[in-house]
Each structure stands twice: as structure tokens, then as C-alpha cells.
Scaffold this active site. Structure first.
Site, PDB file in Angstrom:
ATOM      1  N   GLN A  47       4.459   3.398  12.572  1.00 40.68           N
ATOM      2  CA  GLN A  47       5.338   4.548  12.365  1.00 40.68           C
ATOM      3  C   GLN A  47       6.594   4.033  11.662  1.00 40.68           C
ATOM      4  O   GLN A  47       6.956   2.857  11.813  1.00 40.68           O
ATOM      5  CB  GLN A  47       5.689   5.111  13.757  1.00 40.68           C
ATOM      6  CG  GLN A  47       6.557   6.325  13.746  1.00 40.68           C
ATOM      7  CD  GLN A  47       5.858   7.466  13.054  1.00 40.68           C
ATOM      8  OE1 GLN A  47       5.893   7.552  11.823  1.00 40.68           O
ATOM      9  NE2 GLN A  47       5.213   8.322  13.803  1.00 40.68           N
ATOM     10  N   ASP A  73      -2.103  14.843  16.127  1.00 40.50           N
ATOM     11  CA  ASP A  73      -1.199  15.410  17.130  1.00 40.50           C
ATOM     12  C   ASP A  73      -1.872  16.569  17.847  1.00 40.50           C
ATOM     13  O   ASP A  73      -2.594  17.355  17.237  1.00 40.50           O
ATOM     14  CB  ASP A  73       0.101  15.874  16.461  1.00 40.50           C
ATOM     15  CG  ASP A  73       0.997  14.689  16.126  1.00 40.50           C
ATOM     16  OD1 ASP A  73       1.076  13.771  16.977  1.00 40.50           O
ATOM     17  OD2 ASP A  73       1.584  14.684  15.032  1.00 40.50           O
ATOM     18  N   HIS A 100      -7.122   9.300   5.463  1.00 44.11           N
ATOM     19  CA  HIS A 100      -6.798   9.355   6.887  1.00 44.11           C
ATOM     20  C   HIS A 100      -7.804  10.316   7.518  1.00 44.11           C
ATOM     21  O   HIS A 100      -8.220  11.295   6.890  1.00 44.11           O
ATOM     22  CB  HIS A 100      -5.395   9.914   7.112  1.00 44.11           C
ATOM     23  CG  HIS A 100      -4.295   9.009   6.622  1.00 44.11           C
ATOM     24  ND1 HIS A 100      -3.068   8.946   7.218  1.00 44.11           N
ATOM     25  CD2 HIS A 100      -4.259   8.135   5.581  1.00 44.11           C
ATOM     26  CE1 HIS A 100      -2.297   8.062   6.577  1.00 44.11           C
ATOM     27  NE2 HIS A 100      -3.001   7.567   5.568  1.00 44.11           N
ATOM     28  N   GLN A 104      16.280  15.944   6.263  1.00 44.83           N
ATOM     29  CA  GLN A 104      14.834  15.787   6.299  1.00 44.83           C
ATOM     30  C   GLN A 104      14.464  14.657   7.264  1.00 44.83           C
ATOM     31  O   GLN A 104      13.535  14.776   8.053  1.00 44.83           O
ATOM     32  CB  GLN A 104      14.345  15.462   4.884  1.00 44.83           C
ATOM     33  CG  GLN A 104      12.854  15.510   4.728  1.00 44.83           C
ATOM     34  CD  GLN A 104      12.438  14.979   3.361  1.00 44.83           C
ATOM     35  OE1 GLN A 104      12.998  13.987   2.859  1.00 44.83           O
ATOM     36  NE2 GLN A 104      11.468  15.623   2.743  1.00 44.83           N
ATOM     37  N   HIS A 151       3.666  -1.136   3.845  1.00 41.85           N
ATOM     38  CA  HIS A 151       3.062   0.176   3.591  1.00 41.85           C
ATOM     39  C   HIS A 151       4.212   1.155   3.326  1.00 41.85           C
ATOM     40  O   HIS A 151       5.146   1.248   4.126  1.00 41.85           O
ATOM     41  CB  HIS A 151       2.263   0.612   4.822  1.00 41.85           C
ATOM     42  CG  HIS A 151       1.540   1.910   4.656  1.00 41.85           C
ATOM     43  ND1 HIS A 151       0.347   2.022   3.959  1.00 41.85           N
ATOM     44  CD2 HIS A 151       1.817   3.165   5.094  1.00 41.85           C
ATOM     45  CE1 HIS A 151      -0.072   3.279   3.988  1.00 41.85           C
ATOM     46  NE2 HIS A 151       0.801   3.995   4.666  1.00 41.85           N
ATOM     47  N   GLU A 155       1.225   5.522   0.682  1.00 37.54           N
ATOM     48  CA  GLU A 155       0.648   6.701   1.341  1.00 37.54           C
ATOM     49  C   GLU A 155       1.103   7.983   0.644  1.00 37.54           C
ATOM     50  O   GLU A 155       2.283   8.125   0.315  1.00 37.54           O
ATOM     51  CB  GLU A 155       1.093   6.711   2.810  1.00 37.54           C
ATOM     52  CG  GLU A 155       0.528   7.874   3.596  1.00 37.54           C
ATOM     53  CD  GLU A 155       0.815   7.750   5.085  1.00 37.54           C
ATOM     54  OE1 GLU A 155       0.631   6.652   5.660  1.00 37.54           O
ATOM     55  OE2 GLU A 155       1.240   8.761   5.670  1.00 37.54           O
ATOM     56  N   TYR A 202      -4.156  13.514   6.283  1.00 35.75           N
ATOM     57  CA  TYR A 202      -5.084  14.577   6.597  1.00 35.75           C
ATOM     58  C   TYR A 202      -4.568  15.309   7.816  1.00 35.75           C
ATOM     59  O   TYR A 202      -4.063  14.668   8.747  1.00 35.75           O
ATOM     60  CB  TYR A 202      -6.449  13.949   6.909  1.00 35.75           C
ATOM     61  CG  TYR A 202      -7.384  14.854   7.644  1.00 35.75           C
ATOM     62  CD1 TYR A 202      -7.953  15.942   6.986  1.00 35.75           C
ATOM     63  CD2 TYR A 202      -7.689  14.638   8.979  1.00 35.75           C
ATOM     64  CE1 TYR A 202      -8.806  16.779   7.665  1.00 35.75           C
ATOM     65  CE2 TYR A 202      -8.553  15.479   9.656  1.00 35.75           C
ATOM     66  CZ  TYR A 202      -9.102  16.551   8.998  1.00 35.75           C
ATOM     67  OH  TYR A 202      -9.936  17.378   9.668  1.00 35.75           O
ATOM     68  N   ARG A 234       6.404  10.485  -4.163  1.00 36.89           N
ATOM     69  CA  ARG A 234       7.298  10.114  -5.265  1.00 36.89           C
ATOM     70  C   ARG A 234       7.251   8.609  -5.488  1.00 36.89           C
ATOM     71  O   ARG A 234       7.185   7.849  -4.533  1.00 36.89           O
ATOM     72  CB  ARG A 234       8.732  10.542  -4.951  1.00 36.89           C
ATOM     73  CG  ARG A 234       8.803  12.024  -4.781  1.00 36.89           C
ATOM     74  CD  ARG A 234      10.204  12.551  -4.640  1.00 36.89           C
ATOM     75  NE  ARG A 234      10.111  13.997  -4.660  1.00 36.89           N
ATOM     76  CZ  ARG A 234      10.120  14.735  -5.761  1.00 36.89           C
ATOM     77  NH1 ARG A 234      10.271  14.163  -6.945  1.00 36.89           N
ATOM     78  NH2 ARG A 234       9.992  16.039  -5.697  1.00 36.89           N
ATOM     79  N   HIS A 285       4.797   5.347  21.230  1.00 41.11           N
ATOM     80  CA  HIS A 285       4.334   6.707  20.952  1.00 41.11           C
ATOM     81  C   HIS A 285       4.876   7.650  22.026  1.00 41.11           C
ATOM     82  O   HIS A 285       4.893   7.307  23.210  1.00 41.11           O
ATOM     83  CB  HIS A 285       2.795   6.725  20.938  1.00 41.11           C
ATOM     84  CG  HIS A 285       2.228   8.055  20.553  1.00 41.11           C
ATOM     85  ND1 HIS A 285       1.903   9.017  21.483  1.00 41.11           N
ATOM     86  CD2 HIS A 285       1.960   8.590  19.343  1.00 41.11           C
ATOM     87  CE1 HIS A 285       1.433  10.087  20.839  1.00 41.11           C
ATOM     88  NE2 HIS A 285       1.456   9.853  19.543  1.00 41.11           N
ATOM     89  N   ALA A 344       2.941   8.026  25.323  1.00 41.27           N
ATOM     90  CA  ALA A 344       2.470   6.845  26.065  1.00 41.27           C
ATOM     91  C   ALA A 344       3.133   6.774  27.441  1.00 41.27           C
ATOM     92  O   ALA A 344       4.312   7.090  27.592  1.00 41.27           O
ATOM     93  CB  ALA A 344       2.774   5.582  25.277  1.00 41.27           C
ATOM     94  N   SER A 387       0.865  -1.185   0.000  1.00 35.92           N
ATOM     95  CA  SER A 387       0.000   0.000   0.000  1.00 35.92           C
ATOM     96  C   SER A 387       0.897   1.229   0.000  1.00 35.92           C
ATOM     97  O   SER A 387       2.057   1.162   0.424  1.00 35.92           O
ATOM     98  CB  SER A 387      -0.931  -0.015   1.212  1.00 35.92           C
ATOM     99  OG  SER A 387      -0.208  -0.178   2.412  1.00 35.92           O
ATOM    100  N   PHE A 447      11.973  14.624  10.625  1.00 37.45           N
ATOM    101  CA  PHE A 447      10.853  13.683  10.845  1.00 37.45           C
ATOM    102  C   PHE A 447      11.055  12.897  12.140  1.00 37.45           C
ATOM    103  O   PHE A 447      10.132  12.684  12.916  1.00 37.45           O
ATOM    104  CB  PHE A 447      10.765  12.643   9.716  1.00 37.45           C
ATOM    105  CG  PHE A 447      10.185  13.144   8.426  1.00 37.45           C
ATOM    106  CD1 PHE A 447       9.298  14.212   8.396  1.00 37.45           C
ATOM    107  CD2 PHE A 447      10.510  12.508   7.226  1.00 37.45           C
ATOM    108  CE1 PHE A 447       8.768  14.651   7.193  1.00 37.45           C
ATOM    109  CE2 PHE A 447       9.980  12.944   6.016  1.00 37.45           C
ATOM    110  CZ  PHE A 447       9.109  14.019   6.010  1.00 37.45           C
ATOM    111  N   ASP A 484       1.029   1.529  25.709  1.00 37.57           N
ATOM    112  CA  ASP A 484       0.858   1.796  24.280  1.00 37.57           C
ATOM    113  C   ASP A 484       0.318   0.549  23.555  1.00 37.57           C
ATOM    114  O   ASP A 484      -0.509   0.657  22.651  1.00 37.57           O
ATOM    115  CB  ASP A 484       2.200   2.235  23.684  1.00 37.57           C
ATOM    116  CG  ASP A 484       2.020   3.265  22.579  1.00 37.57           C
ATOM    117  OD1 ASP A 484       0.991   3.975  22.568  1.00 37.57           O
ATOM    118  OD2 ASP A 484       2.917   3.351  21.718  1.00 37.57           O
TER     119      ASP A 484
END
Ligand code: FAD
Length: 284
Positions: free
Chosen positions: A173, A110, A78, A209, A263, A18, A50, A269, A146, A149, A16, A213, A155
Site C-alpha cells: 500500500q 474490499d 489485478h 485527493q 512500483h 500501475e 480491477y 499519468r 490493513h 487485521a 513497474s 485516498f 497481518d
């Protein structure tokens, strides 16, 4: 034979992809090129994020509708619950169902800085969605725990609540520590969390980058990875090769460990995700 191997594997692996809503016309062009290229791999679903960093729900919904009509793929929006009332969420869910959208990635979202703890968590959203209709639901999971948590166990208990409320799979994640993912998958199984814990794979080609993240999400960037990208900031070609090599190794190890669902965080890209799929034998 190799051909036989490829076709055996192709039948077993689900991928899948994203995407996120693009901010400019140029980014929109890139997005569509990527979607059309990756659609040839017949993903099980594609999803569109989203929220705060990606604009409004309407943009997510518009792209989902367009993906559905232009490609026929299963397109999953999402949806986050901290920024909407229960009534609004029910309305959104009804709208999606009425538009033929059956798969939702259900998230809390968040908490904006300075705001109090939320009244609603992703497990509540899963229940709310299931009360509206029998959606296929994906939720988030965190191999490295997370950031909010109380403990790793708390969690996992939370993930179990989401699955017990009706979630059909968890997407993790991103991570680089495969051992940590495998231990997490074992713990989930030990807690009777009987859904796939699908690894979320983030292809890296840019350390700066990635560090951004990783800081936002509390994901550990191992020294070997930092080392791999050291001294090539100004050398995009080498960065690309290095990133590709890291990504291929990762999916190959996960495959050997029995992972059959992947996923990909495509960052809109196609290139790296397409190459990883190729390595796995998932081909047009
Ligand atoms: P939850 O499962 O609700 O968990 C949030 C935290 O609260 C955890 O620490 C949990 O242990 C704790 N918790 C849960 N219930 C309780 C309780 N009753 N009491 C106390 N603590 C509790 N964000 C976006 O804004 N848009 C996106 O499109 C988006 N897509 C994502 C896709 C994936 C695959 C992943 C992994 C994350 C995504 N996120 C997205 C980020 C996500 O919204 C954040 O990580 C958010 O902080 C947590 O969301 P969650 O659904 O995991 O929350």
C-alpha cells in the site's frame, strides 16, 4: 563517472507501473500516452486494477490485452476474489493463461459496506491460481497494517500465508513514513517471508485527493506532508514542484536503504513516475 553510475544502476533497478481502466475517451487518450511514454523505461511489468471503482473485469482484460499487443510489455491484471465464485475464478484464470497472461496481482478486494465477512481471502486466491497454472503472482502488503487485521502480527502472518501459497512478491500500500516501511520489511525478513516487499509509491500533487485516498486505506498522512501542501490549493504549479520534490526525496531515501524494485501508482499519468525513474537512473 556519472554515465557509468547510471548504467550500473539501470541494470539493477526494476520498476513497474500501475494503471486503472479509464472512464472517458479523454482519460483513455491520457492513459495511452502515459503507457507509451513509460514503456520506454522497460518496466518489469505494468498492472491494471480491477474492481468496484474501476469497472468490470472485461475492461481490465481488454486493456491488458491491448498493452501486451501494442507494447510487448508484461501486463498483469489485478484480480479480486470476494465478488466471484471459485468456479468463476478458475475460469478467469484459465482464460488469462490461454491468452498468454502469466502474471496476476491477486487480491481479496474490499468488502462492500454492510456485507458479512468474506469466505475467501487473497491467500486462497493465490492457491487457486497456482492450482490452475504456474502464474507469476504479486500480492498486497500493508506497512501500516490493513484496516481489518486483528493485529500487526496477524497481518504479517497473512502475508506469509500468501507467500507460502506461492506469491512471488508483495507490493505495498502507498505510504509516506519510510521508517515504518523499513521496519515492516525487517519484520517480514524475520518471519522468513523471502520475497521482495516492493514499495508502492504514490506521487502526490493534490492534498485533498490524498486525504481521500488515505482515509479509505488508513494510511497516515504525516504533518510535514500536510504542511508542505498548505496554502497552495489554488497554485497548481507550486503543488507540482512540491509533489515532485517529495516524490524524488522518497525514492532516493529508499534507494539508499537498498530498495531496488519500485512500483508506481501512476494514476494513469506518466510525468511524475517518469521523473522519479529518471532520478533513480532508470532512463529510456
Ligand atoms: P487479504 O490478504 O485477504 O487480507 C485482507 C484482510 O483480512 C487483512 O486484514 C488480513 O489480515 C485479514 N485476513 C486474511 N486472512 C484472514 C483469515 N483467514 N481470517 C481473518 N482475517 C484474515 N482492490 C481492488 O478492488 N482492485 C484492485 O485492483 C486493487 N489493487 C490493489 C493493489 C495493491 C498493490 C494494494 C496494496 C491493494 C489493492 N486493492 C485493490 C485493495 C485491496 O483489495 C484491499 O486492500 C482489500 O481490503 C484487501 O485485499 P488483500 O488482497 O490485501 O486481502
Amino acid at each position: 563517472t556519472l554515465n557509468q553510475y547510471v548504467s550500473d544502476v539501470q541494470d539493477k533497478i526494476n520498476v513497474s507501473f500501475e494503471f486503472f481502466p479509464p472512464k472517458t475517451e479523454e482519460m483513455e487518450h491520457t492513459l495511452w500516452q502515459s503507457i507509451f511514454r513509460l514503456a520506454t523505461l522497460k518496466p518489469k511489468f505494468v498492472s491494471v486494477t480491477y474492481g468496484a471503482n474501476s469497472g468490470t473485469r472485461d475492461r481490465t482484460h481488454d486493456i491488458i490485452k491491448a498493452i501486451k499487443s501494442k507494447t510487448g510489455l508484461v501486463a498483469a491484471p489485478h484480480l479480486t476474489c470476494i465478488d466471484a465464485s471459485q468456479e468463476q475464478l478458475k475460469q478467469i484464470a484459465k482464460d488469462y493463461w490461454d491468452n498468454g497472461i502469466r502474471h496476476i496481482v491477486a487480491l481479496r478486494g474490499d468488502i462492500p459496506a454492510g456485507q458479512p465477512n468474506p469466505q475467501i481471502y487473497a491467500a486462497d486466491l493465490v492457491k487457486l491460481l497456482k492450482d490452475v497454472a504456474d502464474f507469476d503472482i504479486s500480492v498486497a502488503a500493508y506497512p501500516e497494517v490493513h484496516p481489518e487485521a486483528k493485529s500487526a502480527q496477524a497481518d504479517i502472518d497473512n502475508l506469509k500465508r500468501k507467500v507460502d501459497a506461492g506469491a512471488n512478491r508483495a507490493i505495498t500500500q502507498f505510504f509516506f513514513d519510510i521508517e515504518q516501511y523499513l521496519r515492516f520489511r525487517d519484520k517480514c525478513a524475520a518471519e522468513n517471508i523471502n520475497v521482495d516487499i516492493i514499495p508502492g509509491i504514490l506521487p502526490v500533487s493534490n492534498l485533498k485527493q490524498l486525504e481521500k485516498f488515505a482515509q479509505m486505506t488508513n494510511v497516515h498522512v504525516p504533518n510535514w506532508l500536510i504542511n508542505m501542501f498548505t496554502n497552495i490549493d489554488d497554485d497548481p504549479e507550486t503543488r507540482k514542484f512540491v509533489g515532485a520534490s517529495v516524490a524524488m526525496d522518497m525514492v532516493k531515501v529508499l534507494f539508499r536503504e537498498g530498495v531496488r524494485d519500485f512500483h508506481f501508482y501512476t494514476l494513469n499519468r506518466a510525468e511524475m513516475s517518469f521523473a522519479m525513474c529518471h532520478t533513480l537512473g532508470v532512463r529510456p
